[in-house]
Design a protein around this motif. Structure first.
Motif, PDB file in Angstrom:
ATOM      1  N   LYS A 309       0.818  -1.221   0.000  1.00  0.00           N
ATOM      2  CA  LYS A 309       0.000   0.000   0.000  1.00  0.00           C
ATOM      3  C   LYS A 309       0.847   1.265   0.000  1.00  0.00           C
ATOM      4  O   LYS A 309       0.338   2.353  -0.290  1.00  0.00           O
ATOM      5  CB  LYS A 309      -0.953  -0.008   1.194  1.00  0.00           C
ATOM      6  N   PHE A 310       2.148   1.147   0.302  1.00  0.00           N
ATOM      7  CA  PHE A 310       3.022   2.316   0.313  1.00  0.00           C
ATOM      8  C   PHE A 310       3.801   2.461  -0.995  1.00  0.00           C
ATOM      9  O   PHE A 310       4.548   3.418  -1.165  1.00  0.00           O
ATOM     10  CB  PHE A 310       4.010   2.230   1.485  1.00  0.00           C
ATOM     11  N   LEU A 311       3.641   1.492  -1.903  1.00  0.00           N
ATOM     12  CA  LEU A 311       4.367   1.520  -3.168  1.00  0.00           C
ATOM     13  C   LEU A 311       3.481   2.075  -4.276  1.00  0.00           C
ATOM     14  O   LEU A 311       2.256   1.976  -4.207  1.00  0.00           O
ATOM     15  CB  LEU A 311       4.818   0.107  -3.542  1.00  0.00           C
ATOM     16  N   PRO A 312       4.087   2.644  -5.328  1.00  0.00           N
ATOM     17  CA  PRO A 312       3.280   3.139  -6.445  1.00  0.00           C
ATOM     18  C   PRO A 312       2.489   2.025  -7.123  1.00  0.00           C
ATOM     19  O   PRO A 312       1.424   2.262  -7.683  1.00  0.00           O
ATOM     20  CB  PRO A 312       4.318   3.750  -7.399  1.00  0.00           C
ATOM     21  N   ILE A 313       3.033   0.800  -7.059  1.00  0.00           N
ATOM     22  CA  ILE A 313       2.345  -0.368  -7.618  1.00  0.00           C
ATOM     23  C   ILE A 313       2.898  -1.612  -6.937  1.00  0.00           C
ATOM     24  O   ILE A 313       4.099  -1.677  -6.630  1.00  0.00           O
ATOM     25  CB  ILE A 313       2.548  -0.449  -9.150  1.00  0.00           C
ATOM     26  N   PRO A 314       2.050  -2.612  -6.626  1.00  0.00           N
ATOM     27  CA  PRO A 314       2.548  -3.842  -6.006  1.00  0.00           C
ATOM     28  C   PRO A 314       3.563  -4.532  -6.920  1.00  0.00           C
ATOM     29  O   PRO A 314       3.325  -4.694  -8.107  1.00  0.00           O
ATOM     30  CB  PRO A 314       1.288  -4.698  -5.832  1.00  0.00           C
ATOM     31  N   LEU A 315       4.689  -4.932  -6.349  1.00  0.00           N
ATOM     32  CA  LEU A 315       5.798  -5.433  -7.146  1.00  0.00           C
ATOM     33  C   LEU A 315       5.745  -6.945  -7.365  1.00  0.00           C
ATOM     34  O   LEU A 315       5.565  -7.712  -6.416  1.00  0.00           O
ATOM     35  CB  LEU A 315       7.130  -5.099  -6.462  1.00  0.00           C
ATOM     36  N   THR A 316       5.936  -7.351  -8.599  1.00  0.00           N
ATOM     37  CA  THR A 316       6.257  -8.747  -8.881  1.00  0.00           C
ATOM     38  C   THR A 316       7.685  -8.956  -8.386  1.00  0.00           C
ATOM     39  O   THR A 316       8.592  -8.217  -8.786  1.00  0.00           O
ATOM     40  CB  THR A 316       6.158  -9.047 -10.381  1.00  0.00           C
ATOM     41  N   SER A 317       7.870  -9.923  -7.497  1.00  0.00           N
ATOM     42  CA  SER A 317       9.145  -9.930  -6.789  1.00  0.00           C
ATOM     43  C   SER A 317       9.617 -11.319  -6.381  1.00  0.00           C
ATOM     44  O   SER A 317       8.858 -12.282  -6.367  1.00  0.00           O
ATOM     45  CB  SER A 317       9.035  -9.046  -5.535  1.00  0.00           C
ATOM     46  N   ILE A 318      10.896 -11.359  -6.064  1.00  0.00           N
ATOM     47  CA  ILE A 318      11.551 -12.543  -5.507  1.00  0.00           C
ATOM     48  C   ILE A 318      11.752 -12.276  -4.025  1.00  0.00           C
ATOM     49  O   ILE A 318      12.423 -11.311  -3.644  1.00  0.00           O
ATOM     50  CB  ILE A 318      12.908 -12.793  -6.189  1.00  0.00           C
ATOM     51  N   HIS A 319      11.148 -13.101  -3.189  1.00  0.00           N
ATOM     52  CA  HIS A 319      11.306 -12.962  -1.739  1.00  0.00           C
ATOM     53  C   HIS A 319      12.168 -14.104  -1.221  1.00  0.00           C
ATOM     54  O   HIS A 319      11.787 -15.268  -1.278  1.00  0.00           O
ATOM     55  CB  HIS A 319       9.941 -12.972  -1.032  1.00  0.00           C
ATOM     56  N   ILE A 347      24.495 -25.235   1.143  1.00  0.00           N
ATOM     57  CA  ILE A 347      23.046 -25.403   1.158  1.00  0.00           C
ATOM     58  C   ILE A 347      22.381 -24.238   0.422  1.00  0.00           C
ATOM     59  O   ILE A 347      22.705 -23.068   0.665  1.00  0.00           O
ATOM     60  CB  ILE A 347      22.525 -25.482   2.602  1.00  0.00           C
ATOM     61  N   LYS A 348      21.445 -24.568  -0.483  1.00  0.00           N
ATOM     62  CA  LYS A 348      20.685 -23.556  -1.208  1.00  0.00           C
ATOM     63  C   LYS A 348      19.225 -23.615  -0.785  1.00  0.00           C
ATOM     64  O   LYS A 348      18.625 -24.684  -0.774  1.00  0.00           O
ATOM     65  CB  LYS A 348      20.826 -23.750  -2.719  1.00  0.00           C
ATOM     66  N   ILE A 349      18.691 -22.457  -0.449  1.00  0.00           N
ATOM     67  CA  ILE A 349      17.323 -22.363   0.059  1.00  0.00           C
ATOM     68  C   ILE A 349      16.441 -21.673  -0.978  1.00  0.00           C
ATOM     69  O   ILE A 349      16.793 -20.598  -1.487  1.00  0.00           O
ATOM     70  CB  ILE A 349      17.302 -21.611   1.406  1.00  0.00           C
ATOM     71  N   SER A 350      15.305 -22.272  -1.264  1.00  0.00           N
ATOM     72  CA  SER A 350      14.403 -21.746  -2.293  1.00  0.00           C
ATOM     73  C   SER A 350      13.775 -20.427  -1.861  1.00  0.00           C
ATOM     74  O   SER A 350      13.442 -20.225  -0.690  1.00  0.00           O
ATOM     75  CB  SER A 350      13.293 -22.755  -2.595  1.00  0.00           C
ATOM     76  N   SER A 351      13.628 -19.524  -2.814  1.00  0.00           N
ATOM     77  CA  SER A 351      12.915 -18.255  -2.596  1.00  0.00           C
ATOM     78  C   SER A 351      11.481 -18.403  -3.098  1.00  0.00           C
ATOM     79  O   SER A 351      11.127 -19.399  -3.739  1.00  0.00           O
ATOM     80  CB  SER A 351      13.614 -17.114  -3.344  1.00  0.00           C
ATOM     81  N   GLU A 352      10.672 -17.394  -2.842  1.00  0.00           N
ATOM     82  CA  GLU A 352       9.284 -17.395  -3.314  1.00  0.00           C
ATOM     83  C   GLU A 352       9.140 -16.347  -4.417  1.00  0.00           C
ATOM     84  O   GLU A 352       9.562 -15.197  -4.234  1.00  0.00           O
ATOM     85  CB  GLU A 352       8.342 -17.071  -2.160  1.00  0.00           C
ATOM     86  N   PHE A 353       8.581 -16.748  -5.555  1.00  0.00           N
ATOM     87  CA  PHE A 353       8.346 -15.805  -6.651  1.00  0.00           C
ATOM     88  C   PHE A 353       6.879 -15.384  -6.615  1.00  0.00           C
ATOM     89  O   PHE A 353       5.978 -16.216  -6.730  1.00  0.00           O
ATOM     90  CB  PHE A 353       8.686 -16.444  -7.997  1.00  0.00           C
ATOM     91  N   ILE A 354       6.645 -14.089  -6.416  1.00  0.00           N
ATOM     92  CA  ILE A 354       5.291 -13.578  -6.221  1.00  0.00           C
ATOM     93  C   ILE A 354       4.935 -12.648  -7.378  1.00  0.00           C
ATOM     94  O   ILE A 354       5.596 -11.629  -7.601  1.00  0.00           O
ATOM     95  CB  ILE A 354       5.183 -12.814  -4.885  1.00  0.00           C
ATOM     96  N   ILE A 355       3.897 -12.987  -8.108  1.00  0.00           N
ATOM     97  CA  ILE A 355       3.467 -12.179  -9.262  1.00  0.00           C
ATOM     98  C   ILE A 355       2.409 -11.179  -8.813  1.00  0.00           C
ATOM     99  O   ILE A 355       1.363 -11.565  -8.269  1.00  0.00           O
ATOM    100  CB  ILE A 355       2.915 -13.077 -10.383  1.00  0.00           C
ATOM    101  N   LYS A 356       2.683  -9.890  -9.045  1.00  0.00           N
ATOM    102  CA  LYS A 356       1.727  -8.833  -8.691  1.00  0.00           C
ATOM    103  C   LYS A 356       1.585  -7.862  -9.865  1.00  0.00           C
ATOM    104  O   LYS A 356       1.711  -8.252 -11.017  1.00  0.00           O
ATOM    105  CB  LYS A 356       2.163  -8.139  -7.394  1.00  0.00           C
ATOM    106  N   GLY A 357       1.358  -6.591  -9.562  1.00  0.00           N
ATOM    107  CA  GLY A 357       0.937  -5.660 -10.605  1.00  0.00           C
ATOM    108  C   GLY A 357       2.013  -4.991 -11.427  1.00  0.00           C
ATOM    109  O   GLY A 357       1.699  -4.246 -12.362  1.00  0.00           O
ATOM    110  N   SER A 358       3.296  -5.239 -11.145  1.00  0.00           N
ATOM    111  CA  SER A 358       4.342  -4.498 -11.862  1.00  0.00           C
ATOM    112  C   SER A 358       4.786  -5.175 -13.156  1.00  0.00           C
ATOM    113  O   SER A 358       5.704  -4.700 -13.827  1.00  0.00           O
ATOM    114  CB  SER A 358       5.560  -4.298 -10.949  1.00  0.00           C
ATOM    115  N   THR A 359       4.153  -6.302 -13.509  1.00  0.00           N
ATOM    116  CA  THR A 359       4.441  -6.937 -14.800  1.00  0.00           C
ATOM    117  C   THR A 359       3.137  -7.180 -15.551  1.00  0.00           C
ATOM    118  O   THR A 359       2.092  -7.430 -14.942  1.00  0.00           O
ATOM    119  CB  THR A 359       5.176  -8.287 -14.600  1.00  0.00           C
TER     120      THR A 359
END
Length: 376
Positions: A309-319, A347-359
């Protein structure tokens, strides 16, 4: 570094401490301890003799070694004064990424007798060297370190690794340095992000990053980008990669602006950290580029979790799973302090890919405009 007798003794001490309430608790046999640690019977006997001298165990001929009645009271009295220290060396404390690593380490250590001594290097190798020297002089049992980005590693790091001092890299591996590490799966992260943009029809995809400087994190992310493009038979253009930015770069606005002005054909960009994401969003606004209509954006956005809510648009991102990074690194370090692993763990730990409004899907109507922009 612990000698073999101390290694066996500390292992037994942990068993005694955990089971001190069970009088006559049977400890592992001499033969079992010899096999576990690959040591001689004399080494095991020396460890047992030292524990017996402290009234923590007693031995019964033909039956084995047991926790003594006195151990419960003795260890209860010593509990408050026995605190082991480990070092945690980070390049900065300005991001949720780093703070979550600290939280992850603390969560694991809260169930142990270990506590952290925290150092911040501010991306300075000189400060990193000083931190390592001070921590070893302080007598810490081991060190967790997120090393600074440098092509040449410090002699201090080499010395610790060569002496097999308990040490774990966080979110890094350094080539030719054989040390334990816990990191995100950076290649897969960026490969997935690039593939997402390709599936939306984007072909001119840019990268914004700090300098690789021989550091595995950025090298692996660039590899993921190249792999995705190659798998889809898309040309890899060097000029679509901006990776000469420094940490705390005073010329960031000029460099990022020039990158977009030179590459007007870009329809999408992947940004390699939260700080650069903030700066890129600022530049795009100044250039009157609208997200995602003019350009799609994917970013490592660990610092923006829950802040849509504080960003100009919700980001598609890697968390990245930074809490788990910290907890896992702490777990490996403590285990190697107590009983060093024979083989190095990476050790490699998986990230989460979250698709939102910036793509969004690439508009074919822009293709001729982009081509014209590039040619001009």
């Amino acid at each position: 570094m612990q000698n073999k007798t101390e290694l066996v003794k500390n292992y037994l001490y942990d068993i005694i401490n955990k089971n001190k309430s069970e009088t006559n608790f049977l400890l592992p046999s001499e033969k079992a301890l010899c096999l576990k640690f690959g040591v001689s019977r004399i080494t095991v006997k020396n460890a047992l003799q030292e524990l017996a001298a402290e009234n923590l165990i007693y031995r019964h001929q033909g039956k084995g070694t047991f926790i003594s009645f006195e151990a419960k009271q003795k260890l209860h009295n010593e509990k408050q004064k026995k605190i082991n220290l480990i070092g945690l060396v980070l390049p900065d404390l300005n991001s949720n990424f780093m703070l979550n690593i600290i939280n992850g380490v603390e969560r694991y250590l809260s169930e142990t007798d270990y506590r952290i001594v925290l150092y911040c290097t501010q991306f300075s190798q000189k400060k990193e060297i000083a931190a390592l020297q001070e921590l070893t002089a302080m007598g810490v049992a081991g060190i967790l370190i997120y090393p600074v980005d440098q092509e040449i590693y410090s002699q201090e790091l080499r010395k610790l690794i060569n002496s097999r001092f308990p040490l774990v890299f966080i979110d890094r591996t350094l080539p030719r340095l054989n040390a334990h590490s816990v990191m995100s799966n950076h290649t897969l992260d960026v490969k997935m992000a690039t593939q997402h943009l390709l599936e939306l029809g984007h072909r001119n995809i840019g990268i914004i990053s700090t300098k690789p400087d021989g550091t595995s994190t950025i090298i692996e992310r660039l590899k993921g980008y190249d792999m995705a493009l190659s798998a889809n038979h898309i040309p890899i253009h060097r000029y679509y990669k901006l990776y000469d930015l420094e940490n705390y770069d005073e010329q960031w606005e000029e460099k990022i602006s020039l990158f977009f002005q030179k590459n007007r054909s870009l329809s999408a960009v992947i940004i390699f950290n939260s700080d650069l994401c903030t700066k890129t969003l600022y530049v795009l606004e100044k250039l009157h580029k609208h997200i995602p209509d003019d350009i799609s954006v994917v970013a490592y956005a660990d610092d923006y979790s829950g802040m849509d809510k504080f960003l100009p648009i919700p980001l598609t991102s890697i968390h990245q799973n930074t809490l788990l990074l910290g907890k896992t690194a702490a777990k490996i370090l403590i285990r190697n302090i107590v009983a060093p692993d024979e083989f190095t763990q990476n050790i490699k730990i998986s990230s989460e890919f979250i698709i939102k409004g910036s793509t969004k899907k690439f508009s074919k109507g822009r293709s001729s405009e982009n081509a014209a922009s590039r040619s001009s």
